[in-house]
Design an enzyme around this catalytic site. Structure first.
Site, short mmCIF file in Angstrom:
data_model
loop_
_atom_site.label_atom_id
_atom_site.label_comp_id
_atom_site.label_asym_id
_atom_site.label_seq_id
_atom_site.Cartn_x
_atom_site.Cartn_y
_atom_site.Cartn_z
N LYS A 68 1.20 -1.11 0.29
CA LYS A 68 -0.27 0.00 -0.18
C LYS A 68 0.89 1.02 -0.51
O LYS A 68 2.41 1.08 0.72
CB LYS A 68 -0.69 0.40 1.07
CG LYS A 68 -1.49 1.23 1.62
CD LYS A 68 -2.57 0.84 2.53
CE LYS A 68 -2.26 2.39 3.70
NZ LYS A 68 -3.96 2.51 4.90
C1 5RP Z 1 -2.32 4.58 8.85
C2 5RP Z 1 -3.21 3.86 7.52
C3 5RP Z 1 -4.24 4.29 6.58
O1 5RP Z 1 -4.74 2.63 7.32
C4 5RP Z 1 -3.79 4.64 5.64
O2 5RP Z 1 -3.74 6.01 5.88
C5 5RP Z 1 -5.23 4.11 4.87
O3 5RP Z 1 -6.21 5.80 5.03
P1 5RP Z 1 -6.15 7.15 4.54
O4 5RP Z 1 -6.37 6.70 3.68
O5 5RP Z 1 -6.71 7.78 5.85
O6 5RP Z 1 -4.39 7.75 4.12
O7 5RP Z 1 -2.00 3.24 7.54
O8 5RP Z 1 -1.00 4.36 9.67
#
Ligand code: 5RP
Length: 256
Positions: A169
Site C-alpha cells: 500500500k
Molecule cells: C495509517 C494507515 C491508514 O490505514 C492509511 O493511511 C489509509 O487511510 P487514509 O485513506 O485515511 O490515508 O495505514 O498508517
C-alpha cells in the site's frame, strides 16, 4: 494464502476496496472514528475488507459480520512523539489467526531512522505469514521529511515486495505507473488526508487507471459529510470501471 488473498482482492474483478479504520493505533480518537463501531456499521457492507486493529475488531465488530479483516500488526508510537517510524510488531501470529485475519498489515519507513527495524520486521512477518498462509500488506509510510514522488515510492514499494510482502500500500503520485510497473506484487493506494470529495474521487480513478489494484481508503470516506455516498462512489470506480466524471455524477445522485 490464495484463499485469504481472494477475500481481499475480489477474483471477479481483480480489484479491491479496503476500508481503512486503523488510524487510532497512533492517532487515538481520529475525527470520524471517535466511535469506530458506528463508522464500521455504516460502511462495512460496501467494503471488501476492513483494515483495523485487534482492539477495535474485538470490541466493536460484530463477529457475525462476514467481512475479511486486514489486521494492523505494527505500532508502538503515538502522534505525541516526533519519531513515528519507531514501530515494532504488536500482534502475535497466534492472536492474528485466532482473530481469523485474512491479511496482516505492517508499516515500513524507508529512509527514516528506523528503516532497518521496520524492514527486518516486515521480513520476519513475511516468514511467519508464509508458515501459516497469511498474506502480508506492507504500508509504505511517508514521514514529513520524505518525498511522495515516484522515485521514492517506487523504491519503498519495490523493497517491500522484494522482502516478501504479498500486497503493497502506498500513496498516489505523479507518474504512478512507474511505481506500479516496477513492483511485482499488487499495489493499493491510501487516500491520505481529507480533501474535497471531487478530488478524492479523481485520486481513486487516477490510481486505478495507472494500474493500482484498488484503494485502502479511510479519511476521505469516514470524514466526508456523505460517507456512504463516498464509499459507494469509490466502489463504482474500483469494481465497475466508472470514469471520474461518471463517478462524480453518481456521487451527486447518491448524495441527493
Ligand atoms: C495509517 C494507515 C491508514 O490505514 C492509511 O493511511 C489509509 O487511510 P487514509 O485513506 O485515511 O490515508 O495505514 O498508517
Amino acid at each position: 494464502m490464495r484463499n485469504r488473498l481472494a477475500g481481499l482482492i475480489r477474483p471477479e474483478t481483480g480489484r479491491c476496496l479496503m476500508l481503512a479504520v486503523d488510524h487510532g493505533y497512533f492517532q487515538g480518537p481520529t475525527t470520524g472514528l471517535e466511535r469506530p463501531g458506528e463508522a464500521i456499521e455504516l460502511l462495512a457492507e460496501y467494503a471488501d475488507s476492513l483494515m483495523l486493529t485487534r482492539g477495535v475488531l474485538r470490541n466493536v465488530v460484530d463477529p457475525q459480520r462476514r467481512v475479511p479483516i486486514v489486521l494492523r500488526v505494527s505500532g508502538g508510537t503515538s502522534i505525541l512523539r516526533d519519531d513515528l517510524s519507531n514501530e515494532d510488531l504488536t500482534v502475535s501470529m497466534e492472536d492474528a489467526l485466532r482473530l481469523n485475519a485474512s491479511c496482516l498489515a505492517i508499516s515500513i519507513f524507508v529512509g527514516s531512522a528506523s528503516e532497518r527495524t521496520s524492514l527486518t520486521n516486515l521480513a520476519k512477518l513475511c516468514d511467519r505469514g508464509q508458515k501459516y498462509g497469511v498474506p502480508i500488506l506492507a504500508v509504505t509510510a511517508v514521514g514529513r521529511e520524505m518525498a511522495r514522488d515516484a522515485r521514492y515510492l517506487s523504491l519503498a514499494c519495490r523493497i517491500a515486495a522484494e522482502l516478501g510482502a504479498q500486497v503493497v500500500k502506498t500513496y498516489y503520485c505523479e507518474e504512478f505507473e512507474k511505481v506500479v510497473n516496477s513492483c511485482p506484487v499488487p499495489v493499493v493506494i491510501a487516500g491520505g488526508k481529507k480533501i474535497e470529495e471531487r478530488a478524492a474521487i479523481e485520486l481513486a480513478y487516477r490510481a486505478i487507471s495507472a494500474g493500482a489494484v484498488g484503494v485502502d481508503m479511510g479519511r476521505n470516506i469516514f470524514q466526508s459529510k456523505w460517507p456512504v455516498s463516498m464509499i459507494r462512489t469509490v466502489r463504482s470506480i474500483v469494481h465497475e470501471g466508472k470514469s471520474d466524471a461518471e463517478a462524480w455524477e453518481l456521487f451527486q445522485e447518491l448524495k441527493g
